[in-house]
Design a protein around this motif. Structure first.
Motif, PDB file in Angstrom:
ATOM      1  N   PHE A   1       7.599  25.251 -17.856  1.00 34.21           N
ATOM      2  CA  PHE A   1       6.842  24.702 -18.980  1.00 34.21           C
ATOM      3  C   PHE A   1       7.785  24.226 -20.083  1.00 34.21           C
ATOM      4  N   SER A   2       8.866  25.001 -20.322  1.00 32.76           N
ATOM      5  CA  SER A   2       9.841  24.639 -21.354  1.00 32.76           C
ATOM      6  C   SER A   2      10.574  23.358 -20.980  1.00 32.76           C
ATOM      7  N   PHE A   3      10.966  23.244 -19.725  1.00 37.28           N
ATOM      8  CA  PHE A   3      11.608  22.028 -19.239  1.00 37.28           C
ATOM      9  C   PHE A   3      10.695  20.822 -19.465  1.00 37.28           C
ATOM     10  N   LEU A   4       9.422  20.971 -19.148  1.00 35.37           N
ATOM     11  CA  LEU A   4       8.470  19.874 -19.305  1.00 35.37           C
ATOM     12  C   LEU A   4       8.236  19.543 -20.780  1.00 35.37           C
ATOM     13  N   PHE A   5       8.318  20.551 -21.646  1.00 38.80           N
ATOM     14  CA  PHE A   5       8.171  20.308 -23.083  1.00 38.80           C
ATOM     15  C   PHE A   5       9.311  19.406 -23.569  1.00 38.80           C
TER      16      PHE A   5
ATOM     17  N   GLY B   1      16.556  31.777 -25.783  1.00 35.64           N
ATOM     18  CA  GLY B   1      17.729  30.982 -25.447  1.00 35.64           C
ATOM     19  C   GLY B   1      17.557  30.200 -24.168  1.00 35.64           C
ATOM     20  N   LEU B   2      17.010  30.848 -23.130  1.00 33.63           N
ATOM     21  CA  LEU B   2      16.804  30.173 -21.855  1.00 33.63           C
ATOM     22  C   LEU B   2      15.776  29.053 -21.987  1.00 33.63           C
ATOM     23  N   ALA B   3      14.737  29.298 -22.812  1.00 30.68           N
ATOM     24  CA  ALA B   3      13.721  28.263 -23.017  1.00 30.68           C
ATOM     25  C   ALA B   3      14.317  27.052 -23.719  1.00 30.68           C
ATOM     26  N   PHE B   4      15.151  27.291 -24.742  1.00 29.84           N
ATOM     27  CA  PHE B   4      15.739  26.155 -25.453  1.00 29.84           C
ATOM     28  C   PHE B   4      16.718  25.403 -24.568  1.00 29.84           C
ATOM     29  N   ALA B   5      17.432  26.132 -23.714  1.00 25.46           N
ATOM     30  CA  ALA B   5      18.304  25.463 -22.743  1.00 25.46           C
ATOM     31  C   ALA B   5      17.476  24.565 -21.827  1.00 25.46           C
ATOM     32  N   ALA B   6      16.289  25.049 -21.428  1.00 25.59           N
ATOM     33  CA  ALA B   6      15.392  24.237 -20.598  1.00 25.59           C
ATOM     34  C   ALA B   6      14.892  23.021 -21.376  1.00 25.59           C
TER      35      ALA B   6
ATOM     36  N   VAL C   1      17.334  36.025 -15.640  1.00 26.71           N
ATOM     37  CA  VAL C   1      18.576  35.259 -15.633  1.00 26.71           C
ATOM     38  C   VAL C   1      18.646  34.332 -14.426  1.00 26.71           C
ATOM     39  N   THR C   2      18.128  34.767 -13.290  1.00 25.55           N
ATOM     40  CA  THR C   2      18.189  33.953 -12.067  1.00 25.55           C
ATOM     41  C   THR C   2      16.921  33.143 -11.821  1.00 25.55           C
ATOM     42  N   ALA C   3      15.948  33.261 -12.712  1.00 25.08           N
ATOM     43  CA  ALA C   3      14.681  32.540 -12.554  1.00 25.08           C
ATOM     44  C   ALA C   3      14.836  31.025 -12.435  1.00 25.08           C
ATOM     45  N   PRO C   4      15.820  30.390 -13.133  1.00 27.22           N
ATOM     46  CA  PRO C   4      15.938  28.930 -13.011  1.00 27.22           C
ATOM     47  C   PRO C   4      16.094  28.436 -11.584  1.00 27.22           C
ATOM     48  N   LEU C   5      16.681  29.259 -10.719  1.00 26.61           N
ATOM     49  CA  LEU C   5      16.859  28.837  -9.325  1.00 26.61           C
ATOM     50  C   LEU C   5      15.514  28.600  -8.646  1.00 26.61           C
ATOM     51  N   LEU C   6      14.601  29.560  -8.784  1.00 30.50           N
ATOM     52  CA  LEU C   6      13.291  29.401  -8.147  1.00 30.50           C
ATOM     53  C   LEU C   6      12.461  28.340  -8.866  1.00 30.50           C
ATOM     54  N   SER C   7      12.648  28.227 -10.178  1.00 36.01           N
ATOM     55  CA  SER C   7      11.961  27.160 -10.914  1.00 36.01           C
ATOM     56  C   SER C   7      12.376  25.797 -10.378  1.00 36.01           C
TER      57      SER C   7
ATOM     58  N   ILE D   1      24.350  27.482 -24.662  1.00 37.91           N
ATOM     59  CA  ILE D   1      23.150  28.279 -24.929  1.00 37.91           C
ATOM     60  C   ILE D   1      22.744  29.108 -23.718  1.00 37.91           C
ATOM     61  N   PHE D   2      22.783  28.495 -22.533  1.00 36.40           N
ATOM     62  CA  PHE D   2      22.410  29.227 -21.322  1.00 36.40           C
ATOM     63  C   PHE D   2      23.398  30.360 -21.051  1.00 36.40           C
ATOM     64  N   SER D   3      24.693  30.078 -21.161  1.00 38.27           N
ATOM     65  CA  SER D   3      25.708  31.097 -20.890  1.00 38.27           C
ATOM     66  C   SER D   3      25.645  32.234 -21.902  1.00 38.27           C
ATOM     67  N   THR D   4      25.497  31.886 -23.170  1.00 31.44           N
ATOM     68  CA  THR D   4      25.424  32.911 -24.216  1.00 31.44           C
ATOM     69  C   THR D   4      24.209  33.809 -24.012  1.00 31.44           C
TER      70      THR D   4
END
Length: 381
Positions: free
Chosen positions: A65-69, A206-211, A278-284, A139-142
């Motif tokens: 959803f964040s990526f699409l935003f 942080g992960l959402a803003f990276a998305a 942390v690993t959720a982006p892979l399945l997303s 942002i993602f790494s931090t």
């Protein structure tokens, strides 16, 4: 002159609404601040539902959803600096909507944070491609490092320092949802929101803003538009499925076995949850690739989700209205009366019902009611 609206973003958004509801409904119907934990994971059916939620849904769909935003911001900005005031107004409206949402309906609201982070996103719209890549990585790494450190500290605190990290007691909101009034639920809901907002920003912010940034960057290359690069999309799907799914299943199994243990460990629960996030982006990534493939090659299987995605704000708020009436004592009063597997299935039913509603609504109107309101409040005069 109207431009052709891309199909894939709407289908993906409609699909993401399911995942968001599946995760949220455990906090709506079982325990307002803990979700499906402890007693709610016991037994085969509840355990299976908990496993599926943790492995396939938790942490994956808010990223989608964040990526699409971030991606959809391009439809507002349209590569024109003159449209930035419209975006800012849109974010302010979302902040107001979010505040109303978490006050009266759902303490796990994401609209408020999207509005705040959307204002921050304004500074990145016209940055160079290299700049967006650098900030995404920073942002993602931090965020990842911070989450890993907190996980390590919780493990050290519980097993080396032998501190008790026990879960919280029954919240005031839970008590009110078992027999209070709607007005009584408002301050209790705000209390839970204030307590959970910091955890939400820590785990998801942080992960959402990276998305967001990834969405802005990929929108420049029309990533979700036709035609589909089949080879690149297949590579994306394989990477997401064969790397992401095994990690998610392992983390979910550890989480479930810990919750079903006689003396569950809070640090093991948190660490398994952190690994999942942390690993959720892979399945997303796999979900994105799969939907894109189906949109191009088997459109009849997925195009029915497009109307819900096209009016996602209305559907998102409607999910909260319906669950409030189902679980609240001012409605059916089913809070803590259903099992985890039952609320899991209920989420699918609500999503299908609202998807049908969206399809019927858009046969008569061009926009959903809340989308129309946002448009009227933010369009350039």
């Amino acid at each position: 002159m109207k431009t052709q609206r891309d199909t894939a973003p709407d289908v993906l958004r409609g699909f993401a609404l399911l995942g968001i509801l599946v995760v949220n409904i455990q906090f709506m119907g079982l325990n307002s601040d803990q979700g499906a934990r402890g007693e709610w994971t016991q037994g085969f059916a509840n355990g299976a539902a908990t496993l599926l939620i943790a492995a396939l849904f938790t942490g994956k769909f808010y990223l989608l959803f964040s990526f699409l935003f971030g991606y959809s911001s391009s439809y507002v900005i349209r590569n024109d600096r003159a449209n930035r005031p419209r975006w800012i107004k849109r974010c302010i409206v979302l902040i107001v909507f979010g505040a109303l949402h978490f006050t009266f309906l759902w303490h796990g609201d994401i609209i408020f944070l999207y509005g705040l982070f959307g204002l921050l996103l304004t500074f990145f719209f016209f940055r160079a491609e290299k700049t967006l890549k650098i900030w995404f990585r920073i942002i993602f790494s931090t965020s990842t490092i911070f989450i890993v450190l907190i996980g390590a500290l919780t493990f050290i605190s519980e097993f080396l320092l032998e501190e008790d990290l026990g879960t919280s007691t029954v919240s005031t909101l839970d008590e009110i949802l078992q027999g209070g009034t709607f007005l009584e639920s408002i301050p209790a809901r705000l209390e839970v929101w204030l307590l959970s907002i910091s955890a939400g920003i820590f785990l998801q912010g942080g992960l959402a803003f990276a998305a967001f940034l990834l969405g802005v960057r990929l929108a420049r290359s029309s990533f979700l538009s036709s035609p589909l690069d089949k080879a690149a999309n297949l590579k994306l799907m394989k990477k997401g499925l064969f790397l992401g799914l095994p990690i998610q299943i392992i983390a979910a199994v550890i989480l479930l076995r810990n919750e079903q243990a006689a003396e569950p460990s809070e640090s093991i629960y948190l660490i398994s949850l952190f690994v999942s996030f942390v690993t959720a982006p892979l399945l997303s990534m796999f979900y994105v690739g799969l939907i894109r493939k189906l949109v191009e090659e088997r459109p009849r299987l997925v195009l029915w989700m497009k109307p819900a995605g096209k009016m996602s704000l209305t559907i998102y708020i409607s999910q909260s209205v319906i669950t409030s009436l189902i679980f609240g004592p001012w409605g059916l009063g089913l809070f803590q009366d259903l099992q985890t597997w039952q609320v899991f299935i209920l989420a699918f039913g609500i999503w299908l019902l609202l998807s049908y509603f969206a399809a019927q609504w858009l046969k008569r109107f061009e926009q959903g009611p809340l989308e129309k309101l946002v448009s009227s409040l933010t369009r350039n005069r």
